[in-house]
Design a protein around this motif. Sequence first.
Motif, short mmCIF file in Angstrom:
data_model
loop_
_atom_site.label_atom_id
_atom_site.label_comp_id
_atom_site.label_asym_id
_atom_site.label_seq_id
_atom_site.Cartn_x
_atom_site.Cartn_y
_atom_site.Cartn_z
N LYS A 1 -0.81 59.61 67.30
CA LYS A 1 0.27 60.56 67.01
C LYS A 1 1.38 59.94 66.15
CE LYS A 1 -1.06 64.11 69.63
NZ LYS A 1 -1.22 65.50 69.14
N ALA A 2 1.30 58.66 65.89
CA ALA A 2 2.38 57.97 65.17
C ALA A 2 2.33 58.32 63.68
CB ALA A 2 2.27 56.46 65.38
N GLY A 3 2.88 59.45 63.32
CA GLY A 3 2.86 59.88 61.93
C GLY A 3 4.12 59.55 61.17
N ASP A 4 5.11 58.94 61.83
CA ASP A 4 6.35 58.55 61.15
C ASP A 4 6.84 57.25 61.76
OD1 ASP A 4 7.31 59.32 63.63
OD2 ASP A 4 8.14 61.20 62.94
N ASP A 5 7.98 56.75 61.25
CA ASP A 5 8.51 55.47 61.73
C ASP A 5 8.87 55.54 63.21
OD1 ASP A 5 8.18 54.41 59.25
OD2 ASP A 5 10.27 54.76 58.62
N TRP A 6 9.44 56.67 63.62
CA TRP A 6 9.83 56.81 65.02
C TRP A 6 8.61 56.76 65.93
CZ3 TRP A 6 8.80 61.04 68.38
CH2 TRP A 6 9.46 60.98 69.61
N GLY A 7 7.53 57.47 65.55
CA GLY A 7 6.31 57.45 66.34
C GLY A 7 5.67 56.08 66.39
N ARG A 8 5.67 55.36 65.23
CA ARG A 8 5.09 54.02 65.23
C ARG A 8 5.90 53.07 66.09
NH1 ARG A 8 3.67 55.82 60.02
NH2 ARG A 8 5.70 55.26 59.15
N LYS A 9 7.23 53.25 66.11
CA LYS A 9 8.08 52.40 66.93
C LYS A 9 7.78 52.62 68.41
CE LYS A 9 12.94 51.22 67.75
NZ LYS A 9 14.35 51.52 67.38
N LEU A 10 7.60 53.89 68.80
CA LEU A 10 7.26 54.20 70.20
C LEU A 10 5.93 53.56 70.58
CD1 LEU A 10 8.25 57.96 70.67
CD2 LEU A 10 9.41 55.95 71.59
N ALA A 11 4.96 53.64 69.68
CA ALA A 11 3.65 53.06 69.97
C ALA A 11 3.72 51.56 70.09
CB ALA A 11 2.65 53.48 68.89
N ASP A 12 4.52 50.91 69.23
CA ASP A 12 4.63 49.45 69.26
C ASP A 12 5.35 48.96 70.51
OD1 ASP A 12 3.31 49.31 66.87
OD2 ASP A 12 5.13 49.19 65.64
N GLN A 13 6.33 49.74 70.97
CA GLN A 13 7.14 49.32 72.12
C GLN A 13 6.54 49.77 73.46
OE1 GLN A 13 11.04 50.90 71.39
NE2 GLN A 13 11.58 49.31 69.89
N TYR A 14 5.45 50.49 73.39
CA TYR A 14 4.85 51.01 74.63
C TYR A 14 4.31 49.86 75.48
CZ TYR A 14 1.80 53.65 77.73
OH TYR A 14 1.18 54.18 78.83
N VAL A 15 4.63 49.86 76.78
CA VAL A 15 4.23 48.82 77.72
C VAL A 15 3.46 49.47 78.86
CG1 VAL A 15 5.01 47.03 79.30
CG2 VAL A 15 6.24 47.41 77.15
N VAL A 16 2.33 48.88 79.20
CA VAL A 16 1.55 49.35 80.35
C VAL A 16 2.16 48.75 81.61
CG1 VAL A 16 -0.70 49.34 81.48
CG2 VAL A 16 -0.55 49.58 78.99
N GLU A 17 2.71 49.60 82.46
CA GLU A 17 3.37 49.14 83.68
C GLU A 17 3.47 50.29 84.67
OE1 GLU A 17 7.31 47.95 82.67
OE2 GLU A 17 7.86 49.89 81.81
#
Length: 541
Positions: free
Chosen positions: A68-84
């Motif tokens: 779903k990361a189609g923009d900078d904001w989406g890519r930032k969310l994907a990069d910062q996502y942590v499994v916890e």
Amino acid sequence: MSANGKDILGIAEAVRAEALRRDRAVKLWLLAVSLATVGVLIYAAVEENLRPTWRRHQLEYGQILRQKAGDDWGRKLADQYVVELRQIVVADLGVMDRCVSCHTGYDDPRMTDVPNPYRTHPGAYLQWHEDARFGCTICHRGQGAATNFADAKAEDRHWDYPLLPLDLTQSSCGICHTPAEVAQRGGEVYARGAALFVSKGCRSCHKLDGLGGSLGPALDNEGLKVRGQLPFGHVQGPHTLAQWLIEHFDDPRQVVAGSQMPTPGLSRDERTALTAFLLSLQQRDLPKSYLSPLKHLALYRVQHPEPRSGDQLYADLCQSCHDTGIYGRYDKFFARFIPAIRGETYQRIAEPAYVAANIREGRAGTIMPAWGAAAGGLSEEEILRLASTLLGRELDATQTAATAPIRSHPRAARGDARRGTSLFAKQCSGCHGLSAEGRLGPSLVAPALQRYASDDFLYATIAFGRRNTAMPAFLAVAPAEGGFQEPQLDDLIAFLRRIGAPAGQDMTALSTTPSVAPRAPAAAPSAPDITAAAPAGAQTR
């Protein structure tokens, strides 16, 4: 060594060898079981800590985020996502909800087209309910601390309030809101159930907020009942309160043996709506800030109710049994006649004090409950309004007061109760019972009738009957007509007064004395116009 000794030694050696063989087999089995147990424990530990359900869901959700990361904001969310492990702690409610460990996309508007458990929360509920303040289980129930769906759903777990089915989640709207304020804002099912509760006359048998009948249980805390309080022997679906209510509304006697509740005849959608409303009835001690202003007002109105008109009271409390009240009818479920309490004959001859007493005290031996303040919750002012509606004219409080005096009984004094006994057995017992205790027809020894109905009222009822009901007219002008003559009517009334008298008291000898002591004197209602009550041609049956 003798031959016998050698035989004994041989047997002993054989026994010892068999014992060693069996001991070895048992040890091997113990070793195998122990290894299997250790293997299961290791597997469980791995599944619980390295491969739990929520971890797998979150790994899959991370892949969805990258898709779903189609923009900078989406890519930032994907990069910062942590499994916890994730959870919402709501200190005000004392809950810790870990539902968001699997439902990770519940607040992401991009997840409307993905499957559960990653999909965005439906509706606009999160716009009005901040997740950090409300959590999940206040609306959905279930075991919030669980980290897998089976434990969270908790239908077959030792958990009082399992997860609500999706079509019943709106029941939780009623915890903080009134039906009116959510009817167009996501609480349509709950609001419809509240309307059905009123339109179906459920208060005729069930008390809610201090008002209602006594034939069924009170419903004030119905939504917090647990499984141990209900019979599930004939419930086909999951053993939950929600399923119990659904099936009970479909066929009460199938779920509860000997239930006195007639089959409501509801559609599936109506059963769901009514179940949602009953599940909302919860006496929970929530922080006051969680309740809407209209809910606060509704709770205030429970303690300080607004005046209800006689017509409204009749619709809410009486109509489900008496319908319009103009005609008597036979109820096949209860196997008895339901009287016409707004019929023209009744309105002409019934005395206000008698009508009010029937409302206040009920009718013993029938399904008619007491509606007085201590039983059904009606105030004396409301009893006055309802009695006015039944009789079709405005009454005043002196006519319906609970302190109205017992009347003198001139007709009973003139009659012979012994002759009346045989007359009653021959002509009346088929409907009213041999001892007038009530059968198809009502009881004639009910306290309200004996204390508040005059001899003239009894005379008019027997002589001229009740139009549009099963009660015929018995007064005959000529003996050949087969009815009763005037002296026989007096004998019948004497019998009714004698059989309905308290132990050791002769009702026929009573003069106008207070029924309860002491009290201020009250004016007795005037005697009815008996001649006006007689319908055309009423002198014969």
